[in-house]
Design a protein around this motif. Structure first.
Motif, short mmCIF file in Angstrom:
data_model
loop_
_atom_site.label_atom_id
_atom_site.label_comp_id
_atom_site.label_asym_id
_atom_site.label_seq_id
_atom_site.Cartn_x
_atom_site.Cartn_y
_atom_site.Cartn_z
N UNK A 467 0.75 -1.03 0.08
CA UNK A 467 0.01 -0.02 -0.08
C UNK A 467 0.98 1.30 0.21
N UNK A 469 3.80 1.64 -1.72
CA UNK A 469 4.93 1.83 -2.77
C UNK A 469 5.26 3.02 -3.41
N UNK A 479 -4.39 -2.27 -2.54
CA UNK A 479 -3.19 -2.05 -2.83
C UNK A 479 -3.06 -0.67 -4.03
N UNK A 481 -1.95 0.29 -7.61
CA UNK A 481 -1.04 -0.02 -8.65
C UNK A 481 0.00 0.90 -9.34
N UNK A 485 -3.61 5.80 -10.44
CA UNK A 485 -4.86 5.44 -9.71
C UNK A 485 -4.68 6.22 -8.14
#
Lengths: 499, 163
Positions: A467, A469, A479, A481, A485
């Motif tokens: 979550x 990154x 999560x 992507x 997003x």
């Protein structure tokens, strides 16, 4: 009644006293060290005065300075809480001399009971049973001779001690020398006095104490017993009232004896007479604590009395309006001391930033605490996070309620003993009240269980890694992507805020 | 995405895939459905298959603290390159300060022989004194601190050499 009171303490007990004052419509004055600028007692009090650096000797133990603040602020009385100056007879005397009321017993009662050897003599005179031991402070040579005489295991205790400091259990002769050295050194650094005495260690002892309440008109009552047999490093961790062990006959006997000791020193205020008890309900006088105790809430829960408020009223000269015969035990209360400490490393304190804390709530659940998310737990003071107290009709229900409440606690940033406390609530011996002060040592599996389910923790870790990154650690939901997003989600969130 | 974690000196691999509203996690060769929402700054509601848990999470860099049901899990995310070193630090030949503390007494001198479990240093923290013991039998190689020093958590106080 007093208009303003200074609280010469910090942490949860300062918060507890401030709340009692507020309910009595008394203004409050807090004092604080450099380390406590952000402490809750400072925020809750009406006035706050800085008194020095973090070390207690340079702030919370400065008698003259604290009295000076009391005078400057117009406080008519000082509540010392526990620890710090609470059992310092010269402070109580100084208060009297300076015309400030000390909320506690007389300086003389503190002095007589503060020295364990004098206290033993008073108890003996009042025909209270005592544990065999050295008749007073001993030299190194005498100490080992007395130990030999009364037989191992023996206890070495600081004459000026309390709270387990300067106290050592010695199982055999070859451990004696090292234990004596450490007890003396700890006594010297904690109390400025390295004298110690030696006494027999009662096998499988229970710790049972009687809460006393006396007024300035010669009335002394007891508020029944508390059992505090679950201890680590000779410090209480779990307390309950009433005891799940003693008969009503023993309860009455202990209560009467405790009242006699208190009367022998013309005691007024709140106090506690501590006993150890063997498995046959024989009890021996340990000491009298001439102050409010950490575990006072369990007694409050079963008697319906607010002990802190009574201390204030008594100091103000009020007469106790009830008789011994009108006091009744109602239900059962359990207290767990939630500590920032590591049970897997012999309960080593775990200071640090309390990143997050969420306390449980619900009927019959009381959380006495001064913690909040972001608070810094320093190594200057006791690492207690909270006292969690539950009350229910029966012991069994109070224990189940405690377990359920502990399961709701969430603490991040420091290690705690919460998991350990939960496992104690589940323990069969504890549930049957088959406890003594050796309970924790007998149950290492409660400290470091091997069968804990790691899986949810690992899943949570993966979830949080996935979550974050993009570097944003506070994204909600699933999560992330891509940054596209993420941006879209943020926009949606912003949108919903505007509606 | 597969993550490698270290927890209590053991290494675990967890695979997590996003699939619309849910995450599919593979752990120990088993697949689970995860749904989660954030409740407040550090609190999450997590549903693993159909088991509902309230979990506290604090992440700082590669270190993740997870708290639920009374226990704190201190997890470290490691990249696969570090995996081989995952056995953890500590050669068993040093005495470390387990927390911020003050050195009260050093009981040995350089060159002294020590037995496993023999007390070497007395430290004081939060007014309690405790003895730090030799992790194994050997000789005192170096004493890195003096009596009266204040040390941080994890400071190496004494190193030993094997016999």
């Amino acid at each position: 009644m007093f208009k303003k009171i200074l609280i010469a303490n910090r942490g949860e007990i300062a918060v507890r006293i401030i709340r009692a004052c507020k309910e009595l419509e008394i203004k409050t004055v807090a004092v604080y060290s450099d380390a406590d600028r952000n402490a809750m007692h400072v925020m809750l009090a009406d006035e706050a005065y800085h008194i020095g650096p973090p070390k207690p000797a340079e702030s919370y133990l400065l008698k003259e300075k604290i009295i000076e603040v009391a005078k400057k602020s117009g406080a008519e009385a000082i509540h010392p809480g526990f620890g710090f100056l609470s059992e310092n007879d010269s402070f109580a005397e100084l208060c009297e001399k300076e015309g400030v009321v000390f909320i506690g017993p007389s300086a003389e009662a503190i002095r007589l009971m503060g020295d364990k050897i004098t206290a033993r003599k008073i108890a003996m005179k009042a025909k209270v049973p005592l544990v065999p031991g050295s008749d007073g402070a001993v030299t190194d040579v005498e100490a080992s001779r007395v130990a030999e005489e009364i037989g191992y295991p023996v206890m070495i205790k600081a004459s000026a001690g309390g709270g387990g400091k300067g106290m050592r259990l010695v199982n055999s002769e070859d451990e004696f020398e090292a234990a004596l050295r450490m007890a003396r050194s700890e006594a010297s650094s904690s109390f400025g006095d390295d004298s110690v005495f030696v006494e027999r260690f009662v096998q499988k002892p229970r710790h049972i104490e009687i809460q006393i309440l006396g007024d300035k008109h010669g009335n002394v009552l007891h508020l029944f017993e508390r059992e505090c047999s679950i201890q680590r490093r000779h410090q209480k961790v779990i307390e309950e009232a009433p005891s799940g062990f003693i008969s009503s006959k023993t309860r009455k006997k202990m209560g009467d004896v405790a009242v006699n000791i208190a009367k022998a020193v013309n005691y007024y205020g709140a106090g506690t007479v501590e006993f150890i008890m063997d498995q046959e309900e024989n009890f021996f006088f340990l000491e009298m604590n001439t102050r409010i105790q950490v575990e006072h809430p369990v007694t409050e829960m079963i008697t319906g009395l607010d002990i802190v408020k009574w201390m204030i009223r008594i100091a103000d000269g009020e007469k106790l309006p009830f008789k011994q015969s009108s006091l009744k035990i109602k239900g059962h209360a359990v207290e767990c001391r939630v500590y920032a400490e590591d049970p897997t490393m012999n309960f080593l304190p775990s200071p640090g930033t309390l990143q997050y804390i969420k306390a449980p709530a619900g009927p019959g659940i009381r959380d006495d605490s001064s913690m909040y998310s972001g608070y810094e737990i320093t190594s200057y003071y006791d690492p207690m996070l909270s006292k969690l107290i539950t009350w229910a009709d029966t012991r069994e229900e109070a224990i189940k309620k405690m377990k359920s409440a502990l399961l709701e606690y969430i603490v991040l940033g420091v290690r705690t003993n919460i998991g350990f406390l939960i496992r104690v609530m589940d323990d069969e011996e504890f549930k049957k009240a088959e406890i003594d002060t050796g309970f924790i040592e007998r149950h290492p599996e409660l400290l470091n269980p091997q069968d804990i389910d790691n899986e949810p923790a690992l899943i949570a870790a993966a979830m949080i890694m996935n979550n974050t990154i993009s570097g944003d650690e506070s994204v909600n939901g699933k999560a992330t992507g891509s940054n596209w997003k993420l941006a879209a989600r943020k926009m949606a969130l912003r949108g919903s805020n505007e509606i | 995405m597969t993550y490698t974690f270290k927890l209590k000196n053991q290494v675990y691999k967890v695979n997590i895939e996003e699939d619309e509203d849910i995450n599919i996690v593979e752990i120990d060769g088993e697949q689970k459905e995860i749904r989660f929402t954030k409740v407040d700054s550090n609190l999450y509601s997590v549903i693993i298959d159909n088991e509902s848990l309230t979990i506290g999470i604090f992440k700082k860099g590669k270190k993740i603290q997870v708290f639920y049901k009374g226990d704190l899990f201190e997890i470290e995310a490691i990249s696969d390159r570090d995996g081989s070193k995952a056995g953890g630090p500590g050669t068993g030949l040093e005495i470390m300060s387990p927390m911020p503390s003050r050195i009260v007494k050093i009981l040995k001198e350089q060159g002294d022989k020590v037995e496993e479990e023999e007390p070497v240093v007395v430290v004081e923290a939060m007014k309690m004194e405790s003895e730090l013991k030799a992790p194994s039998t050997g000789k005192i190689k170096e004493i890195k601190v003096s009596e009266g020093d204040t040390v941080e958590e994890g400071t190496i106080l004494v190193t030993l050499s094997p016999e």
